[in-house]
Enzyme design. Structure first.
Site, short mmCIF file in Angstrom:
data_model
loop_
_atom_site.label_atom_id
_atom_site.label_comp_id
_atom_site.label_asym_id
_atom_site.label_seq_id
_atom_site.Cartn_x
_atom_site.Cartn_y
_atom_site.Cartn_z
N ASN A 103 58.51 37.26 98.37
CA ASN A 103 57.88 35.92 99.46
C ASN A 103 56.75 36.25 98.54
O ASN A 103 57.21 37.69 98.14
CB ASN A 103 58.64 36.10 100.78
CG ASN A 103 58.41 37.74 101.45
OD1 ASN A 103 56.91 36.85 101.61
ND2 ASN A 103 58.69 38.58 101.50
N THR A 127 58.34 45.22 102.06
CA THR A 127 59.53 44.83 100.85
C THR A 127 58.64 46.11 99.59
O THR A 127 57.53 46.44 99.46
CB THR A 127 59.03 43.44 100.61
OG1 THR A 127 57.37 43.39 100.73
CG2 THR A 127 59.59 42.68 101.20
N CYS A 169 52.83 45.00 103.89
CA CYS A 169 52.68 44.56 103.81
C CYS A 169 51.37 43.95 102.26
O CYS A 169 50.18 44.46 101.30
CB CYS A 169 51.91 42.93 104.06
SG CYS A 169 52.14 41.74 103.59
C1 LIG Z 1 59.77 35.92 104.65
C2 LIG Z 1 60.09 36.96 104.70
C3 LIG Z 1 58.32 37.36 105.12
C4 LIG Z 1 57.30 38.10 106.14
N1 LIG Z 1 57.18 38.90 106.37
C5 LIG Z 1 57.09 40.16 106.97
C6 LIG Z 1 55.45 40.50 107.94
O1 LIG Z 1 55.52 39.52 108.81
N2 LIG Z 1 54.98 41.77 109.03
C7 LIG Z 1 56.73 42.59 108.23
O2 LIG Z 1 55.96 44.21 108.67
N3 LIG Z 1 57.06 42.40 107.52
C8 LIG Z 1 57.48 41.52 106.68
N4 LIG Z 1 59.09 41.61 106.41
C9 LIG Z 1 59.83 42.19 105.33
C10 LIG Z 1 60.54 42.43 106.35
O3 LIG Z 1 60.67 42.51 107.89
C11 LIG Z 1 61.39 43.28 105.64
O4 LIG Z 1 60.85 44.88 106.07
C12 LIG Z 1 62.10 43.85 104.44
O5 LIG Z 1 62.10 41.63 104.09
C13 LIG Z 1 63.43 44.26 103.93
O6 LIG Z 1 64.76 43.93 104.66
P1 LIG Z 1 65.98 43.23 104.19
O7 LIG Z 1 66.00 42.96 102.59
O8 LIG Z 1 66.25 43.17 105.52
O9 LIG Z 1 65.06 41.45 104.16
C14 LIG Z 1 58.82 39.76 105.44
C15 LIG Z 1 59.66 39.89 104.69
C16 LIG Z 1 60.35 38.41 103.98
C17 LIG Z 1 61.59 38.15 103.32
#
Ligand SMILES: Cc1cc2nc3c(=O)[nH]c(=O)nc-3n(C[C@H](O)[C@H](O)[C@H](O)COP(=O)(O)O)c2cc1C
Length: 307
Positions: free
Chosen positions: A73, A197, A134
């Site tokens: 993303n 990410t 981020c």
């Molecule tokens: C579409 C999307 C938007 C995200 N927006 C944020 C954000 O605004 N702030 C943040 O700290 N992490 C953001 N993240 C990261 C997630 O909170 C998380 O740390 C990361 O996706 C890893 O976890 P997961 O594999 O369970 O998704 C975002 C992730 C995705 C997929």
């Protein structure tokens, strides 16, 4: 059974969760979007979308690309801005039983301090998660999270501006995550969440161009779980503040692995896009595991794989 966890033991307000399941920032909106799908009040906490001082439109489309076992993303912190959040969202959250944690992002250290100051004392907000991780913005973002000195400086600035519990969210895009974790813990972070990410790209071979409008994006989902688990294991051994694990958690078994690696709580992110009930399924699966194994207190599971 007692699933409660205290994530800010040194903070005067504390951050006591009824259970360890939290929704990850950017994957669960403001919580309100999911409230008709299941009883979100059963969750341990909700982290809202990353919030900046001014509203943001985010990056150019396309901003999402599916990968093998994951998602790229490049949203770029699209959000309504802190003022609208305080006016429109916090009053709703104030009537909820589930605590809401506001994820904040700035371009400068002063931005982070101002955001923390504006959120201090607002009813409906239980804690702040500081996003210094981020990968999808030009200024700020990982810049602060890849350098121990600036990570510590942001932490001190936020802690000085608010009495709320402060979680600092780390990026995996660094060579020594334990060093960054130690720096923010020493600077006063009440807890540390990780990981955000992993930076990646995809190419559209028909157009012979990068697929995402922003060229680079952040990889999430099951593909990153072993990396996230390793980093949680490392950080849990490096600091004495609670650690919140995140990255690819899709099932209760995933969550239990993170807890055994040393996480006091976990966040469910990308999994909510394929199964909006994923956070509740994870919680119910943890309860079932504890019942099967005869474990009365969740805290007895934290870090057991380290001993
Ligand atoms: C579409 C999307 C938007 C995200 N927006 C944020 C954000 O605004 N702030 C943040 O700290 N992490 C953001 N993240 C990261 C997630 O909170 C998380 O740390 C990361 O996706 C890893 O976890 P997961 O594999 O369970 O998704 C975002 C992730 C995705 C997929």
């Amino acid at each position: 059974m007692n699933l409660s966890v205290q994530l800010a033991p040194k903070n005067k307000h504390g951050l006591l969760l009824a259970n360890p399941v939290i929704t990850a920032s950017g994957t669960f909106g403001y919580g309100t979007e999911y409230s008709h799908m299941f009883d979100i009040q059963k969750l341990g906490a909700i982290v809202c979308k990353g919030t900046t001082l001014e509203p943001r439109d985010g990056n150019p489309q396309p901003r999402l690309a599916e990968t093998s076992c994951g998602l790229l993303n490049s949203i770029g912190l699209q959000n309504i801005g802190v003022k609208a959040l305080i006016k429109e969202k916090a009053p709703i959250w104030a009537s909820w039983r589930v605590p809401v944690i506001v994820n904040i992002a700035g371009e400068t250290i002063a931005d982070y301090a101002q955001l923390a100051g504006e959120l201090d004392g607002v009813a409906g907000i239980s804690a702040i998660e500081v996003n210094i991780s981020c990968p999808n913005v030009k200024a700020g973002g990982t810049e602060f999270g890849t350098n121990p000195e600036s990570a510590a400086e942001v932490t001190v600035a936020v802690k000085t501006a608010t009495s709320l519990p402060v979680l600092v969210k780390l990026t995996p895009n660094t060579s020594d995550i334990a060093k960054i974790a130690r720096a923010v813990a020493e600077a006063g972070a009440d807890a540390i969440s990780l990981i955000n990410t992993l930076k990646g790209i995809a190419i559209d071979i028909a157009r012979r161009r990068p697929l995402l409008g922003n060229v680079t994006g952040g990889l999430s989902g099951p593909a990153i779980k072993p990396v996230a688990l390793y980093m949680v294991y490392e950080v849990a051994g490096a600091v004495d503040v609670p650690v919140i694990g995140c990255g690819g958690i899709t099932t209760a078994n995933d969550a239990i692995e993170f807890i055994m690696a040393g996480a006091s709580a976990i966040q469910v992110g990308t999994a909510s896009f394929t199964n909006p009930r994923a956070p509740l399924d994870v919680l119910e699966g943890i309860e079932q595991f504890m019942k099967q194994e005869g474990i009365d207190n969740l805290t007895d599971l934290i870090g057991v794989a380290r001993r």
